[in-house]
Structures are given as C-alpha cells and as structure tokens.
Design an enzyme around this catalytic site. Structure first.
Site, PDB file in Angstrom:
ATOM      1  CG  ASN A   7      -1.882   1.122   1.277  1.00  0.00           C
ATOM      2  OD1 ASN A   7      -1.847   2.015   0.421  1.00  0.00           O
ATOM      3  ND2 ASN A   7      -2.745   1.122   2.273  1.00  0.00           N
ATOM      4  CG  HIS A 208     -15.084   1.365   6.242  1.00  0.00           C
ATOM      5  ND1 HIS A 208     -14.176   0.380   5.943  1.00  0.00           N
ATOM      6  CD2 HIS A 208     -14.353   2.430   6.635  1.00  0.00           C
ATOM      7  CE1 HIS A 208     -12.947   0.836   6.155  1.00  0.00           C
ATOM      8  NE2 HIS A 208     -13.036   2.090   6.558  1.00  0.00           N
ATOM      9  CG  LEU A 209     -19.292   3.295  10.970  1.00  0.00           C
ATOM     10  CD1 LEU A 209     -20.228   3.207  12.155  1.00  0.00           C
ATOM     11  CD2 LEU A 209     -19.813   4.304   9.942  1.00  0.00           C
ATOM     12  NE  ARG A 241     -12.057  12.533   3.161  1.00  0.00           N
ATOM     13  CZ  ARG A 241     -11.686  11.250   3.257  1.00  0.00           C
ATOM     14  NH1 ARG A 241     -12.538  10.336   3.684  1.00  0.00           N
ATOM     15  NH2 ARG A 241     -10.472  10.890   2.902  1.00  0.00           N
ATOM     16  CG  LEU A 332     -16.995   4.891  15.513  1.00  0.00           C
ATOM     17  CD1 LEU A 332     -16.703   5.400  16.904  1.00  0.00           C
ATOM     18  CD2 LEU A 332     -17.521   6.044  14.662  1.00  0.00           C
ATOM     19  CD  GLU A 334     -12.639  -3.413  12.923  1.00  0.00           C
ATOM     20  OE1 GLU A 334     -11.634  -3.560  13.652  1.00  0.00           O
ATOM     21  OE2 GLU A 334     -12.567  -3.319  11.685  1.00  0.00           O
ATOM     22  CG  ASN A 335     -12.253  -0.854  18.529  1.00  0.00           C
ATOM     23  OD1 ASN A 335     -11.950  -1.898  19.096  1.00  0.00           O
ATOM     24  ND2 ASN A 335     -11.604  -0.393  17.468  1.00  0.00           N
TER      25      ASN A 335
HETATM   26  P1  AMP Z   1      -9.607   3.633  11.291  1.00  0.00           P
HETATM   27  O1  AMP Z   1      -9.589   4.783  10.312  1.00  0.00           O
HETATM   28  O2  AMP Z   1     -10.409   2.469  10.840  1.00  0.00           O
HETATM   29  O3  AMP Z   1      -8.238   3.257  11.798  1.00  0.00           O
HETATM   30  O4  AMP Z   1     -10.385   4.189  12.591  1.00  0.00           O
HETATM   31  C1  AMP Z   1      -9.829   5.199  13.397  1.00  0.00           C
HETATM   32  C2  AMP Z   1     -10.905   5.809  14.257  1.00  0.00           C
HETATM   33  O5  AMP Z   1     -11.608   4.799  14.997  1.00  0.00           O
HETATM   34  C3  AMP Z   1     -10.317   6.727  15.320  1.00  0.00           C
HETATM   35  O6  AMP Z   1     -10.211   8.029  14.843  1.00  0.00           O
HETATM   36  C4  AMP Z   1     -11.319   6.638  16.432  1.00  0.00           C
HETATM   37  O7  AMP Z   1     -12.206   7.703  16.293  1.00  0.00           O
HETATM   38  C5  AMP Z   1     -12.071   5.349  16.230  1.00  0.00           C
HETATM   39  N1  AMP Z   1     -11.808   4.407  17.326  1.00  0.00           N
HETATM   40  C6  AMP Z   1     -10.816   3.523  17.445  1.00  0.00           C
HETATM   41  N2  AMP Z   1     -10.920   2.829  18.600  1.00  0.00           N
HETATM   42  C7  AMP Z   1     -12.022   3.302  19.240  1.00  0.00           C
HETATM   43  C8  AMP Z   1     -12.687   3.008  20.465  1.00  0.00           C
HETATM   44  N3  AMP Z   1     -12.226   2.097  21.307  1.00  0.00           N
HETATM   45  N4  AMP Z   1     -13.804   3.703  20.755  1.00  0.00           N
HETATM   46  C9  AMP Z   1     -14.263   4.639  19.922  1.00  0.00           C
HETATM   47  N5  AMP Z   1     -13.689   4.950  18.764  1.00  0.00           N
HETATM   48  C10 AMP Z   1     -12.591   4.308  18.395  1.00  0.00           C
END
Ligand code: AMP
Length: 402
Positions: A7, A208-209, A241, A332, A334-335
C-alpha cells in the site's frame, strides 16, 4: 503461497506478507519519510522483536529494495528466496470506469492508473510508484492492482449518475465511484460467509466507520449503492470530512470568507466532520470523553454523526426493499459498542434487537443481534490486505502465472 501486499502512499509504503494457505500474516511493516530526510523502515514479525532500519529512501524504489532486504534477512526475514513469493498485490485508489475488478498489471493498466491521476491526485501517483518500484526490484514477478473503486463500479447508472448535464459524464466520466471498496467487498463477503446467509437473503449493509466513513448496500456481494462519490468527500459525516453538504455552501464560504474553491474543499476535507463541529478532535474517544464532561458541541457532533448514519441505513433498506444483515467495521465500528447500540435502537422499526452483553465486546468478529432479531447485526473487523492477497492469488492463478 505467499503474497506481498503493498500500500504505497506519497511518502510511505506499508507492506504485509500473507501466506494464503492459512491466511496468516508472516510479516508486516512500514517505510516512512520516503523522499524526506530520516527515512525509516519498521519490520514486524509475530513473536519476534521489531526490526528498524534508518536508511535513505529517496524514492519508492529504494523503499521496496529495503523491504526485500528485510523479508529475506537471515534473522528477521520470513522467506529464504524471492521464489517463495508468488505475486505482489497493490492497493490502488482509482481505476476509473475501465476497471470493475482487480487485474494483473500490464502497460495498459499502468496507463489507466496514470489517466486517473486527476481523480485520485494524492494516491494514484504514489500507487503507480509502488508498482514500478516492485517491477524494477523484482522483474518478472506478477503484480496485481486491486482498485478501491472496483466495488462501487457494481452500481447501476441510477445510483452512480449525478443529476448534472450529461455532457459532464460524457466528457469527463464525472460520476459516483465510491471508495473503501476493498473493505466493503471483504466485509460484505465475510458477512455472507460468517452469517451463513442463504441465497435470496443476502441484502447486506456495511457501515465502514473509521476516520473516513462510508456505507454500502449490496445484494449477493454486488454493490447497489455506496455513500462516497466522485471523491471520498460525499456521504456520511466523518472524522474531518463534512460528508454531504449543499454545494452552494462552497460558494457561500468563498464569497463571505474570501477563499478559493480549493481552500474551501480543503476545509470540507480536513477541518470539518466531527472535528470541525466539536472543535475537540476527530477521534471518537476524545469526543465521548468531552460529551461526558458536558461539552455540548461534542454531544451535538456525535448526535449528528448517528443521525446521518441512521438516515443512510434507512435509505439503503428502502433501496433493497429490506435488509438481511447490517455489519459494522473499521476503528469506530469495531470498537464503539455504545455507538452501535444507539444506532441500532434507532432501527427498532426494522425489528432489530441487540444483545447488550455481546455488543460490549470489542474488535472481534461477532453477531451482536439477539436470536429473535428480524435483521442480523454483525461486527466484522475489516482486512483490506487479506482481500488484496486473495484477489491477487485468484488472478495470478487464473492467468497461469502462479
Ligand atoms: P480507522 O480509520 O479504521 O483506523 O479508525 C480510526 C478511528 O476509529 C479513530 O479516529 C477513532 O475515532 C475510532 N476508534 C478507534 N478505537 C475506538 C474506540 N475504542 N472507541 C471509539 N472509537 C474508536
């Protein structure tokens, strides 16, 4: 078989080696500061100490040479010879209208990636550099391009056309493409497999968050609609965004703040979303903390984020005349169990019911709906690298190259 997944960004290059026999990650790493002073490679092998090397990387070619050195090294390497590597899979942002799925790299494919530089100005040039660096370092090894836009190419014209004068599509192929396609493809496919969704019951919505956020509706793995458009700016509210706004907003800010269109687009891409609304952060953990401390703007940003998501889910349910599964993925998705629960509570009209105990778990593959829920709800961690490795293997095998 072993696949190297690349990547390439403008000044970085991430890689993984995946053993497709058991889908294990043998090694992964990152080259940082390519073309800048202080370039560094970090190489990780499960169960071993991380290896770091500071070494000049004026271009991606030197970066790939260092990756090869690391993966072949006697101490921290994971292959004895390059012969063990069947092919290289590359994440490529934009395949234009030409590519509706991944393909083995040829001169024509490279030309199309180049022709689409203006649609993916930050990524496509870097992705092409990654491909050319691999060709230079590993001549004869097959390269496969896996396009982030391929999944969205499954949309029908009524979903992908903007209601603009048709000459803009005819001249420039100005349309909705959708992004995060590799993630949506992987997660919708895994939802069908993991949930054992029977034929005829495969209407899936994937949320996909992550820092970037998008949502897709697909039937049997074919994209019906997805929220990002010509660029990743359209759709859901994201970390920085804005997602959907009335285009007249651009003109209004330009004239009232004396800014250019480019400057306003930069604001919509990098200074908006929940960060812009709250003034706190783009990270949802910071926002939740601020909300619990009584920060009203943070609370509003989180509410608006869920409002937009629930609106899109409802729209996609209508488009598919129902939904069989909704899956959350990315950082977000997933978590953050609380966000999933609040969103699902707004979907009570669909007969969705969530098992609170299951939903409290984080970052693992699980079904979080109760057995009597009318729609099944899942959390499935995304894995774009694995999707790229799978597609690469499939294509090189089909072409008789491995
Ligand atoms: P990604 O772009 O898939 O790596 O997601 C990153 C975003 O996921 C971060 O900016 C956080 O806002 C969110 N995130 C990651 N872990 C958590 C968590 N345990 N609780 C809430 N939001 C999370």
């Amino acid at each position: 078989m072993k696949i190297l997944v690349i990547n390439a960004g403008s000044s970085s290059l991430k890689y993984q080696i995946i053993d497709t026999d058991n889908e294990a990650v043998l090694a992964k790493g990152l080259c940082e500061r390519i073309g800048i002073d202080g370039s560094k490679l970090t190489h990780k092998v499960p169960g071993r100490e991380d290896f770091e090397k500071v070494s000049p990387m004026p271009t991606h070619k030197e970066a790939v040479a260092l990756v090869m050195e690391a993966i072949l090294d006697a101490d921290h390497g994971v292959i004895a010879s390059l012969d063990e590597l069947s092919a290289i899979g590359h994440r490529v942002l934009h395949g234009g209208i030409e590519y509706t799925e991944s393909c083995v790299v040829t001169e024509k494919v490279k030309a199309v990636i180049r022709e689409n530089f203006d649609l993916g100005p930050l990524h496509n040039p870097a992705n092409l550099m990654g491909i050319e660096a691999c060709e230079a370092n590993m001549p004869g090894k097959p390269n496969v391009a896996v396009f982030d836009t391929a999944f969205g190419m499954g949309m029908e014209p009524e979903a992908y056309m903007y209601a603009l004068p048709s000459e803009y599509y005819d001249k420039y192929k100005l349309r909705r493409y959708g992004f995060h396609g590799t993630s949506h493809m992987y997660v919708s496919g895994e939802t069908i497999k993991f949930g054992q969704l029977p034929e005829g019951r495969r209407r899936v919505i994937v949320c996909h968050l992550g820092n970037g956020a998008s949502i897709s509706a697909s039937i049997d793995g074919k994209c019906v609609d997805t929220s990002m458009g010509l660029t990743p700016l359209e759709g859901l509210i994201m970390g920085t965004r804005s997602g959907d706004v009335d285009p007249a907003v651009v003109q209004y800010i330009c004239s009232h703040e004396n800014k250019t269109v480019d400057e306003v687009l930069n604001i919509l891409n990098k200074k908006s979303g929940v960060m812009g609304m709250s003034g706190v952060s783009s990270d949802f953990r910071d926002l939740s903390k601020a909300e619990s401390e009584g920060n009203e703007k943070a609370a509003l940003a989180l509410k608006a984020y869920r409002h937009r998501l629930v609106k899109y889910i409802g729209g996609y349910v209508a488009l598919m005349n129902g939904v069989d599964a909704i899956t959350f993925t990315a950082g977000l998705g997933e978590n953050d169990g609380e966000m999933r629960q609040l969103v699902c509570e707004s979907l009570g009209y669909l007969g969705i019911s969530i098992d609170k105990e299951k939903n409290a778990a984080r970052g693992k593959r699980m079904e979080i709906s109760t057995p009597d829920s009318k729609v099944r709800v899942f959390v499935i961690p995304t894995n774009e690298e694995l999707m790229i490795a799978r597609d690469t293997l499939r294509l090189v095998k089909a072409a008789g190259l491995a």
